[in-house]
Design a protein around this motif. Sequence first.
Motif, PDB file in Angstrom:
ATOM      1  N   PRO A  91      40.799  51.202  44.270  1.00 21.95           N
ATOM      2  CA  PRO A  91      40.181  51.679  43.035  1.00 21.95           C
ATOM      3  C   PRO A  91      39.443  50.595  42.254  1.00 21.95           C
ATOM      4  O   PRO A  91      38.611  50.901  41.404  1.00 21.95           O
ATOM      5  CB  PRO A  91      41.376  52.210  42.233  1.00 21.95           C
ATOM      6  N   GLY A  92      39.721  49.323  42.528  1.00 23.98           N
ATOM      7  CA  GLY A  92      39.074  48.232  41.800  1.00 23.98           C
ATOM      8  C   GLY A  92      38.128  47.460  42.698  1.00 23.98           C
ATOM      9  O   GLY A  92      37.328  48.020  43.443  1.00 23.98           O
ATOM     10  N   ALA A  93      38.225  46.148  42.625  1.00 18.22           N
ATOM     11  CA  ALA A  93      37.383  45.284  43.454  1.00 18.22           C
ATOM     12  C   ALA A  93      37.644  45.548  44.930  1.00 18.22           C
ATOM     13  O   ALA A  93      38.783  45.731  45.356  1.00 18.22           O
ATOM     14  CB  ALA A  93      37.662  43.822  43.113  1.00 18.22           C
ATOM     15  N   GLN A  94      36.582  45.546  45.710  1.00 13.22           N
ATOM     16  CA  GLN A  94      36.681  45.857  47.134  1.00 13.22           C
ATOM     17  C   GLN A  94      36.930  44.578  47.943  1.00 13.22           C
ATOM     18  O   GLN A  94      36.235  43.577  47.766  1.00 13.22           O
ATOM     19  CB  GLN A  94      35.383  46.528  47.606  1.00 13.22           C
ATOM     20  N   ARG A  95      37.913  44.633  48.841  1.00  9.89           N
ATOM     21  CA  ARG A  95      38.182  43.516  49.736  1.00  9.89           C
ATOM     22  C   ARG A  95      37.355  43.672  50.996  1.00  9.89           C
ATOM     23  O   ARG A  95      37.247  44.768  51.565  1.00  9.89           O
ATOM     24  CB  ARG A  95      39.667  43.502  50.137  1.00  9.89           C
TER      25      ARG A  95
END
Length: 626
Positions: free
Chosen positions: A551-555
């Motif tokens: 849901p946040g920063a993409q790895r």
Amino acid sequence: MNAHLGNDAAPALPLASRQDGEYPRPQMMRSHWADLDGTWSFRNTGDDPAWRDGFPDPRDIVVPFPPESVASGIDEPDFHPVVWYSRLITAADLAAAGHGTDAPRVLLHFGAVDHRARVWVDGRFIGEHEGGHTPFTLDVTEALGTEPSTDSPAATDTSPGAGSHTLVVRAEDDPHDLTQPRGKQDWHEQAHDIWYRRTTGIWQTVWLEAVPTTAIRALRWTNLDHETMRLTVRLTGEHPAGTRLRVEATWSEHDEHLATVETTVGPTAHECELVVPIARQANGQAEQELQWSPDAPHLVDAVVTLVAPEGAAVDAVSSYFGIRTTRIGGGRFLLNDRSIDVRSVLNQGYWPDSHLTAPSRQALRREVELIKELGFNAARNHQKIEDPRFLYWADRLGLMVWGEAPGAYAFSPTAVQRLMREWMDAVERDASHPSIVTWVPANESWGVQHIATDPAQQAYARALADVTRALDPTRPVISNDGWEHPDSDILSVHDYEGEGDRLARTYADDAARTRLLAGLGPADRLILVGGAVDRGQPVMLTEFGGVNHQPGAQRDDAWGYTTAADGDDWIARITALYDAVRASSFLAGSCWTQLTDTMQETNGLLNADRTPKEPIERIRRAVLGR
């Protein structure tokens, strides 16, 4: 001769069923103990035998966090084949442990050191232990009676002073030795696929305890039936004829005395058993009032006292147990002889800043609370022998737990001996916990990669299952979780099909069950091997889901079995997969993969920091279908 603790009454002891989660051994408590966690001296380069007396140029490390972790203060995730630790045992530590005339013996306890540990006090070798996930205890009384060190080079910040002693621990953990039981710890320098950074050296609490010369060494509670417990007590030291062992059981929630049982201890006996009948349970209409279950996790407090012939209490410990039975029947899992839908979640027990060690003892309680808040009644502690304080909170708050062995990756005589020994120790450590309802000594053919065709590997898996049953005949045993079962009480299947409709067809009805068990399973693996047959065991889907959602920063290295487009799609996928499980006419339970994101695995219901990816209420509705 022992100094007596007083009259026939047991000394004041903590109430085990209502402890605060700090005590490292929650089912056998004494009034005093000394926590040795905190800042130690550390070396992770070189290997000089002279360091048993202390070592030059140490760094600080925060025990029990592993040196690969941020929380340790070292934060070096590369290989550490050998590491050294040192700290002072001070007079204040001994006083906190209760050392004195009533308790002259001093025991040094290690919760877990991965993988092989050697221990010295003031340069004197005390003992060693192999097995990175199980506890060990060393009697340091004689060593502490020697002249204390006054010039230890490891004591860089604090002068040892009178009465202090230098404790040194050497831990060896070869990252390339695939015969070591290691679980999810990566053999590559960098974590990859489904494996994580390593946890080397001390990773559970180190503590001191002072005990009498003759003392209670260990307890084991066993449910014989719905109204009877068996207590096995191990003793150390000499005891004269006429020594007695007494157990007093109380339902502390209602301040109700339940039983007092005594037995005479033979002069040469170092183990004795007591049968503890709970008379109120004879009323079958009322027995559920006291039974342990996830919905009503009742615990019974017990004080175990060793009594001298003249009536004085020699030693006493506080414990607890739960009255409950587990078995299989009619294709279902039975708790207290009633079918229960095992709704489990895969719990890696890994934290981003502290690895296999929980960041705090409060975090262990919160883990159990979160699992229950998400709608689960069980957890499969995956490839990890969890801190006993997690099991205490599972006991107290009501969470069924599957105890699982950390696997080795090689099959050899050394690997067999190591895992068998460590697993036996783990079963012995945890068998008294009512929350433990199933044992899993092997997973997905790890360490027995050719079990489908190799009779030796089949024999090994059967031996692991059988030795588990020999040590504990009261719980079901899964011989090889996921597939290729040579002898299993529960036939477990791993299936990461991402479409709910297709999953529903695989597990729809009895015809689907027959097809599943007769041929290749979802991972193109046989479900039954080595002559095993379908005896009507329960079938459980013990790994499924694994939906990637960030849901946040993409790895860039994010990994999951399938991927959701957004939060709504993620919830829809979870709901559809659980609808398929609920629609099955034969599945007796399930285990969702997984509780939290773990490093590159982003298929958790929670982020790695234990925050929910969507509101907990939404996730819970998807899991429960309501």
